[in-house]
Scaffold this motif. Structure first.
Motif, short mmCIF file in Angstrom:
data_model
loop_
_atom_site.label_atom_id
_atom_site.label_comp_id
_atom_site.label_asym_id
_atom_site.label_seq_id
_atom_site.Cartn_x
_atom_site.Cartn_y
_atom_site.Cartn_z
N TYR A 8 2.97 -1.31 4.32
CA TYR A 8 2.55 0.33 3.99
C TYR A 8 3.96 0.90 3.55
O TYR A 8 4.68 0.83 4.48
CB TYR A 8 1.85 0.90 5.07
CG TYR A 8 1.56 2.19 4.98
CD1 TYR A 8 0.15 2.33 4.48
CD2 TYR A 8 2.29 3.26 5.04
CE1 TYR A 8 -0.40 3.87 3.92
CE2 TYR A 8 1.74 4.50 4.64
CZ TYR A 8 0.31 4.66 4.43
OH TYR A 8 0.00 6.15 3.87
N LYS B 281 -0.49 -5.13 9.35
CA LYS B 281 -0.10 -4.41 8.28
C LYS B 281 1.27 -3.37 8.71
O LYS B 281 1.28 -2.88 9.84
CB LYS B 281 -1.04 -3.21 7.77
CG LYS B 281 -0.69 -2.30 6.61
CD LYS B 281 -1.68 -1.27 6.47
CE LYS B 281 -3.02 -1.72 5.88
NZ LYS B 281 -3.84 -0.36 5.46
N LYS C 94 -4.32 4.26 8.89
CA LYS C 94 -3.91 3.65 7.92
C LYS C 94 -4.12 2.18 8.20
O LYS C 94 -3.69 1.13 7.66
CB LYS C 94 -3.06 3.90 7.03
CG LYS C 94 -2.81 5.40 6.33
CD LYS C 94 -3.65 5.54 5.32
CE LYS C 94 -3.39 7.03 4.86
NZ LYS C 94 -4.64 7.47 3.97
N GLU D 171 0.88 -1.28 0.06
CA GLU D 171 0.04 -0.01 -0.07
C GLU D 171 0.86 1.21 0.01
O GLU D 171 1.98 1.29 0.85
CB GLU D 171 -0.90 -0.07 1.12
CG GLU D 171 -1.76 1.19 1.08
CD GLU D 171 -2.57 1.14 2.51
OE1 GLU D 171 -2.94 -0.17 3.22
OE2 GLU D 171 -3.15 2.09 3.03
#
Lengths: 481, 481
Positions: free
Chosen positions: A213, A186, A230, A23
């Motif tokens: 990320y 993440k 996020k 991401e």
């Protein structure tokens, strides 16, 4: 028996094709299936340039998706990624490229004009090639080399640390057994990918099936926002990043879903850890180096309450011992399947560093009665003053506790009387602090022989691409003073 | 290169000494440190009997802590546990003990009078010995044998499946990568420990650092209560256990913290899976066998919504292929570091079963377009009727959907006209169902050649110690009818 596993990216693209692999800050995402397809396409484009199994290919790039794709592509060809540090001088790069038998260098756009004696291609250039219809690697042999990453030793030229696929695999597994593995994780990557600390995040992502990320350049605001908004659950940082994040966080709190601030890259000053504790930042202090394929010893936040300042215990598949009498400070020795089997084309350095699988780290530390490791200092940084061992990081930690001091670096200076004496380089927060204040502060807290004999006020400390303090550069500065 | 790891129990006792390793129904708990100390003591007591590195030692016991301690103890001596099924006849046990070169058999109290030609000692007897002051294994070599477990092949005598420490290690890692790993997990063990499905829970416990909730004998009420009130998050079951648990659960729900009902031990009837889905039971259907050191293919509940009836995808380190044209039913072949390297002293059987690391499972199945495995049947259970393939489990699944039917077992009977025809053994819920009802039900749902040509009503179906249907015994019953 040499074990094989399915190619890890192919496998994860099969298990979770639509799940996000990477991401980006702009909100773009790349799924595992897309990452696989892009890497396979790039591999076939690379094959047009003649790159094939066993070749060594340099990667010179800042953090970006093309770089990650290039690394996976090379593994599809059975070639080896030689990770080049973008902060090196041309001369240093030349040395590594030559020493590692690199045949081609792949770069992001800003480095494509560098003039090596071998072909240099930007990622973009390669993407314009037609795909050569070749068969790509569908399985990985754990004994095959995945990367070579250079590390500065205590003496001589940098050495190329060989990481096999197995080294990276076991490193990922060791980390998962320690941190746990939640498919909702993440992991934020902002450490340079050309260092093993950054690279390893992308390998874990593929093995665990969790998104990275990707942040191209450290900015505390960006990282802070990513944690808050996020869904980032884990961030790998070095001390200076933790420091800046803590300042930015202030009296606020990270969400409960944020479960791990993995801190590596050298001993952390105790005041920093104490501040993080007050701020409820879930710091996992860790210890590792290029030779151990990232962390090999890690402290969980639950243990941190009692063992603040320790690097924790060796990961499940790893072993640790201290060379010397029990309880004393000695050289830290580690062993495990994530530890490199040696340096590229440097059997002499390999023999010195590794004996019967045990790596001599060159770091000094001790184990407490419960088996927690405390890293004291790099052995080469040790200052011996009048026969006493003086650990620069101890002095740095103490001075960091003083109001008004922002950063401290301590090194030894030659001294006719004592052999060596400690001197300090200090970055102030403001100009309200004077040398005498610092010495008064130090005298209350440090034995006489540990008090810096000179203090230099500087605007910043020399740090490497991982933001680690480079004491050798302080020593150079000293020579010029 | 043969990898070594620290002895896994010693390591976990070091990492998490006070954490619970085993929790018992009566509320007693044993920490990892206690489990290690008890196992080390037992190892030194065993050493007094002359057991040493490389010896093969039989374990004949129902599920209990002493049995777990004995298995760990043998690994501290570098000896091998030969797991003996308590339901076997004396003659069957004699065969395995002789075939596996067992030198001593260790038993729980109820089996100590069994008269083998070699010494038999109860766990209790060993505990009365003095400890021999010997050095125990501090590390484990992944290539060393940990267990031998016998499995009935399609033909001939049972074969001793060799599990190395590495097989168990990789099995644990593969499972963790699939299920995730939460240090708050608690795994309920009720499957027999002498089977790999039960044993593997105790190995995962030690590698992950999570407690096992040990249940000595299956009782749906006990398991149900453990899920509801004891913090159990994962349970391993076979179909009949899931069936009984589902009946007991009724319209209630398990807590959200209960995250995995790992279902193994053979194809599951679709109605059972559908019912579990309605009840929100998080069933992970899986496929595996003794040779794969437990599950090697697993379906997560999220995929189960679309792929009900599939066994899922091969675990991260494993590979799968179907022998035959793409999309067709063929023999299931698997490969990976959790797959046995062969059968003890039986190179012929090993050669037949394993080619280039690929294990021929003897099971039939197919992969759908997304790569999900559907296990159709054991190849040896396949009924060929008039040239048509008839899969017993398909007929069983269909008949299980009928109200009033509790259990179904289908086998082939020799038939002069068709070669073979299917016949069914049925356990009714009550006596309100008649043969004609069943045939009418079947005719609406099955092709003519799949309709059982005979139906036998029985009080129970023959099942093995893992509660798996033993079709061979149905065939024997048929011969006598």
């Amino acid at each position: 028996m040499s074990e094989t596993i399915p190619h890890w990216l192919t496998k994860q693209a099969f298990l979770a094709p639509n799940k996000t692999a990477i991401e980006l800050e702009n909100g773009d995402t790349i799924s595992f299936l897309e990452l696989k397809e892009r890497s396979m396409r790039f591999a076939k484009q690379l094959a047009q340039t003649g790159i094939s199994k066993g070749d060594h290919v340099g990667i010179l790039s800042t953090n970006n998706v093309s770089m990650v794709v290039a690394i996976h592509s090379l593994s599809y060809l059975g070639a080896v990624s030689v990770m080049l540090n973008t902060r090196l001088t041309k001369q240093e790069l030349d040395y590594q490229v030559r020493d590692a038998d690199v045949t081609t260098v792949l770069t992001s756009e800003q480095f494509k004009e560098i003039n090596f004696s071998i072909p240099v291609k930007s990622f973009f250039e390669i993407e314009q090639y037609l795909e050569k219809p070749i068969k790509l690697q569908s399985v990985m042999n754990l004994e095959d080399t995945f990367t070579i990453i250079y590390t500065s030793g205590t003496t001589g030229f940098p050495k190329g640390v060989i990481h096999t696929i197995g080294n990276h695999w076991w490193s990922s597994i060791g980390s998962a057994l320690n941190l746990g593995l939640d498919h909702k994780d993440k992991w934020l990557a902002v450490l340079p990918i050309f260092h093993v600390g950054g690279l390893s995040i992308f390998i874990r992502s593929v093995i665990y099936g969790i998104p990275v990320y990707l942040v191209e350049k450290f900015d505390e605001k960006v990282v802070h926002e990513a944690i808050l908004t996020k869904g980032v659950t884990i961030v790998s940082v070095v001390t200076v990043m933790l420091h800046r994040l803590g300042e930015y966080l202030g009296d606020n709190r990270y969400p409960d879903s944020f479960r791990c601030m993995l801190l590596g890259g050298g001993p952390a000053p105790k005041p920093l850890l104490e501040k993080a504790k007050v701020q409820h930042i879930p710091v996992f202090q860790s210890y590792g180096m290029t030779e151990t394929s990232s962390q090999i010893v890690t402290l969980s936040p639950s243990d941190a309450l009692e063992k603040l300042g320790s690097s924790g215990k060796p990961l499940f598949p790893a072993q640790l011992k201290i060379d010397g009498p029990k309880g004393d400070i000695g050289e830290i020795m580690v062993k495990g399947a994530m530890v490199t089997s040696g340096y590229y084309k440097n059997p002499k350095a390999t023999d010195i560093a590794i004996t019967d699988g045990w790596l001599s780290t060159g770091d000094l530390g001790f184990e407490d009665k419960d088996g927690f490791l405390y890293v004291v200092d790099r052995r080469k940084d040790l200052i011996i003053s009048g026969g006493e061992n003086v650990y620069p990081s101890e002095i740095e930690s103490v001075l960091m506790e003083m109001e008004g001091i922002n950063e401290v670096g301590v090194v030894g200076r030659k001294d006719n009387l004592w052999g060596q004496v400690p001197v300090a380089f200090i970055v102030l927060k403001d100009r309200s602090v004077y040398q005498d204040d610092i010495l008064v502060f130090a005298e209350k807290r440090l034995a006489k022989y540990k008090i810096p004999k000179q203090i230099f006020f500087v605007d910043e400390l020399p740090r490497n691409a991982s933001n680690k303090l480079v004491r050798a550069k302080l020593e150079n500065m000293l020579d010029k003073k």
